[in-house]
Design an enzyme around this catalytic site. Structure first.
Site, PDB file in Angstrom:
ATOM      1  N   LYS A 193      11.114 -10.755  -2.607  1.00  0.00           N
ATOM      2  CA  LYS A 193      11.418  -9.767  -1.554  1.00  0.00           C
ATOM      3  C   LYS A 193      11.266 -10.383  -0.152  1.00  0.00           C
ATOM      4  O   LYS A 193      10.489 -11.327   0.034  1.00  0.00           O
ATOM      5  CB  LYS A 193      10.537  -8.519  -1.709  1.00  0.00           C
ATOM      6  CG  LYS A 193       9.145  -8.657  -1.194  1.00  0.00           C
ATOM      7  CD  LYS A 193       8.438  -7.320  -1.027  1.00  0.00           C
ATOM      8  CE  LYS A 193       7.066  -7.634  -0.454  1.00  0.00           C
ATOM      9  NZ  LYS A 193       6.196  -6.552  -0.180  1.00  0.00           N
ATOM     10  N   LYS A 207      -1.454 -10.987  -3.192  1.00  0.00           N
ATOM     11  CA  LYS A 207      -2.125 -11.246  -1.909  1.00  0.00           C
ATOM     12  C   LYS A 207      -3.375 -12.076  -2.119  1.00  0.00           C
ATOM     13  O   LYS A 207      -3.734 -12.885  -1.266  1.00  0.00           O
ATOM     14  CB  LYS A 207      -2.481  -9.940  -1.200  1.00  0.00           C
ATOM     15  CG  LYS A 207      -1.285  -9.264  -0.551  1.00  0.00           C
ATOM     16  CD  LYS A 207      -1.736  -8.207   0.433  1.00  0.00           C
ATOM     17  CE  LYS A 207      -0.564  -7.471   1.037  1.00  0.00           C
ATOM     18  NZ  LYS A 207      -0.982  -6.393   1.925  1.00  0.00           N
ATOM     19  N   LYS A 227       7.455 -10.654   5.919  1.00  0.00           N
ATOM     20  CA  LYS A 227       7.147 -11.387   7.151  1.00  0.00           C
ATOM     21  C   LYS A 227       6.060 -12.432   6.923  1.00  0.00           C
ATOM     22  O   LYS A 227       5.839 -13.285   7.767  1.00  0.00           O
ATOM     23  CB  LYS A 227       6.783 -10.437   8.284  1.00  0.00           C
ATOM     24  CG  LYS A 227       5.586  -9.571   8.005  1.00  0.00           C
ATOM     25  CD  LYS A 227       5.573  -8.347   8.894  1.00  0.00           C
ATOM     26  CE  LYS A 227       4.925  -7.184   8.181  1.00  0.00           C
ATOM     27  NZ  LYS A 227       5.338  -5.881   8.579  1.00  0.00           N
TER      28      LYS A 227
HETATM   29  P1  TYM Z   1       4.147  -2.331   4.365  1.00  0.00           P
HETATM   30  O1  TYM Z   1       3.609  -2.202   5.733  1.00  0.00           O
HETATM   31  O2  TYM Z   1       4.013  -3.622   3.652  1.00  0.00           O
HETATM   32  O3  TYM Z   1       5.665  -1.954   4.355  1.00  0.00           O
HETATM   33  C1  TYM Z   1       6.143  -0.766   4.974  1.00  0.00           C
HETATM   34  C2  TYM Z   1       7.275  -0.170   4.131  1.00  0.00           C
HETATM   35  O4  TYM Z   1       8.340  -1.114   4.029  1.00  0.00           O
HETATM   36  C3  TYM Z   1       8.712  -1.255   2.659  1.00  0.00           C
HETATM   37  N1  TYM Z   1       9.177  -2.646   2.465  1.00  0.00           N
HETATM   38  C4  TYM Z   1      10.371  -2.972   1.970  1.00  0.00           C
HETATM   39  N2  TYM Z   1      11.408  -2.221   1.551  1.00  0.00           N
HETATM   40  C5  TYM Z   1      12.509  -2.875   1.118  1.00  0.00           C
HETATM   41  N3  TYM Z   1      12.612  -4.225   1.077  1.00  0.00           N
HETATM   42  C6  TYM Z   1      11.599  -5.021   1.478  1.00  0.00           C
HETATM   43  N4  TYM Z   1      11.723  -6.336   1.445  1.00  0.00           N
HETATM   44  C7  TYM Z   1      10.411  -4.392   1.953  1.00  0.00           C
HETATM   45  N5  TYM Z   1       9.243  -4.857   2.451  1.00  0.00           N
HETATM   46  C8  TYM Z   1       8.493  -3.774   2.742  1.00  0.00           C
HETATM   47  C9  TYM Z   1       7.433  -0.952   1.894  1.00  0.00           C
HETATM   48  O5  TYM Z   1       7.711  -0.580   0.567  1.00  0.00           O
HETATM   49  C10 TYM Z   1       6.840   0.160   2.709  1.00  0.00           C
HETATM   50  O6  TYM Z   1       7.397   1.396   2.332  1.00  0.00           O
HETATM   51  N6  TYM Z   1       0.700  -0.047   1.624  1.00  0.00           N
HETATM   52  C11 TYM Z   1       1.815   0.191   2.483  1.00  0.00           C
HETATM   53  C12 TYM Z   1       1.461   0.975   3.733  1.00  0.00           C
HETATM   54  C13 TYM Z   1       0.774   2.275   3.442  1.00  0.00           C
HETATM   55  C14 TYM Z   1       1.404   3.444   2.949  1.00  0.00           C
HETATM   56  C15 TYM Z   1       0.368   4.416   2.872  1.00  0.00           C
HETATM   57  C16 TYM Z   1       2.698   3.744   2.559  1.00  0.00           C
HETATM   58  C17 TYM Z   1      -0.536   2.558   3.658  1.00  0.00           C
HETATM   59  N7  TYM Z   1      -0.776   3.850   3.298  1.00  0.00           N
HETATM   60  C18 TYM Z   1       0.632   5.677   2.394  1.00  0.00           C
HETATM   61  C19 TYM Z   1       2.954   5.022   2.092  1.00  0.00           C
HETATM   62  C20 TYM Z   1       1.920   5.969   2.012  1.00  0.00           C
HETATM   63  C21 TYM Z   1       2.341  -1.167   2.959  1.00  0.00           C
HETATM   64  O7  TYM Z   1       1.642  -2.134   2.970  1.00  0.00           O
HETATM   65  O8  TYM Z   1       3.567  -1.164   3.456  1.00  0.00           O
END
Ligand code: TYM
Length: 337
Positions: free
Chosen positions: A196, A114, A199
């Site tokens: 991966k 990032k 968006k």
């Molecule tokens: P975020 O918002 O980027 O993504 C949300 C969830 O989607 C999963 N994900 C994917 N899984 C499979 N293939 C993909 N291409 C893909 N892109 C995203 C992510 O692994 C995630 O589970 N830091 C986290 C949000 C967060 C969080 C937490 C998660 C904040 N606090 C506490 C768990 C526990 C995030 O940015 O996810």
């Protein structure tokens, strides 16, 4: 008191969710809600670690909440809430900052990725992002955290910090386990199956959004990058096809071998078109229900207000324990409203 194990997970409101978010995380949230005491959070505080338009953030926060309900999360069974409504997240994050090393955060691959994209604009918030995530999880004493593969490293640092704090004082936090599905944990870009699906990709054809129309979905799958072998098979040379097979099996629950044998002697066009149909059918009710819910702002408000109250009660308990352990004097006064 419920003796069910505890689940915590969150999704950032940074635009419409992708098929990756859905298959890697959201779809699994639903399966877990019967067996566990689940907290599902819309992590708006994480979303501002990169520049965000306030209006967009408000819209996206409600949209993720609507998506939660639309996929089948039941607000009576799971606690659905917005992170910034529970101040204990920020308060615990501060304390945990003082138990986290600079070098540890510098090694986080998501931070490295990032910060490359936001060069010249890297905030302390972006660097500190994982500690807020650690606070999210530990506040609820979560046993399990359902996430996609890209969050594995953040779960490792969560475990490290929990253990460090427990060793320095006395057992305080549950050390959580990641719950990463065998299939669908990393849905890849439709334009480059080595990275991966995200968006934030500049090429719109690389991702499917939950808000995409059936025509968009069909067009994007038609253009999905494959290879010149022309045989639907599962191996490391045909990463584009492997990704499509992953999507197929995650949606239908069928075995990959069965899917592969069904397409014997058939070309990619038919396979891609069938995957597109499956995704369209899967996402249609979610899109429609989300649109409906977003027109009922009062209902959404009722859900997130109730959720925050439940979350606040659980979070405060842990925070008080932590504050006492580090040596803060307990508050004996009430804040005048
Ligand atoms: P975020 O918002 O980027 O993504 C949300 C969830 O989607 C999963 N994900 C994917 N899984 C499979 N293939 C993909 N291409 C893909 N892109 C995203 C992510 O692994 C995630 O589970 N830091 C986290 C949000 C967060 C969080 C937490 C998660 C904040 N606090 C506490 C768990 C526990 C995030 O940015 O996810």
């Amino acid at each position: 008191m419920s003796d069910k194990k505890i689940i915590f997970s969150g999704i950032q409101p940074s635009g419409s969710l992708t098929l990756g978010n859905y298959l890697g995380a959201l779809k699994n949230f639903v399966n877990l809600q019967e067996e566990y005491n689940c907290y599902y959070c819309v992590v708006d505080m994480h979303a501002i670690t990169v520049p965000k338009e306030p209006k967009e953030l408000r819209k996206n926060t409600l949209q993720v909440l609507a998506n939660y309900i639309a996929v089948g999360l039941d607000p009576d069974k799971s606690t659905l809430f917005i992170q910034s409504h529970v101040p204990a997240h920020a308060e615990l994050a501060w304390i945990l900052n003082c138990f986290t090393y600079f070098g540890e955060l510098g090694r986080m691959t998501q931070f490295k990725d990032k910060s490359k994209k936001n060069e010249g604009n890297i905030t302390v918030g972006l660097f500190d992002y994982p500690v807020l995530m650690v606070a999210d999880i530990l506040l609820y004493q979560a046993d399990l955290v359902p996430v996609g593969e890209d969050q594995r490293q953040h779960l490792e640092i969560t475990r490290d910090i929990a253990q460090r704090f427990n060793n320095r004082f006395s057992p305080t936090f549950t050390v959580p386990e990641p719950y990463i599905p065998k299939v669908g944990a990393k849905i890849m870009s439709l334009q480059d199956p080595t990275i991966k699906m995200s968006k934030s990709d500049t090429n719109e054809n690389s991702f499917i959004l939950l808000s995409d129309s059936p025509d968009d979905i069909r067009r994007k799958f038609k253009r999905a990058v494959t290879d010149s072998l022309g045989v639907v098979a599962i191996n490391e040379e045909q990463l584009g096809i492997k990704n499509l097979l992953g999507i197929y099996t995650k949606i239908t629950g069928e075995k990959i071998e069965d899917i592969v044998s069904r397409y014997e002697g058939k070309g990619y066009a038919e396979f891609k078109s069938d995957v597109a149909d499956l995704v369209i059918e899967e996402l249609k009710p979610i899109r429609e229900k989300s649109e409906y819910l977003l027109k009922n702002k009062d209902y959404l408000e009722e859900i997130y207000a109730k959720g925050a109250q439940k979350a606040e009660n659980a979070a405060r308990k842990t925070l008080r324990k932590v504050q006492k352990k580090v040596g803060f004097i307990p508050k004996t006064f009430k804040i005048q409203q």
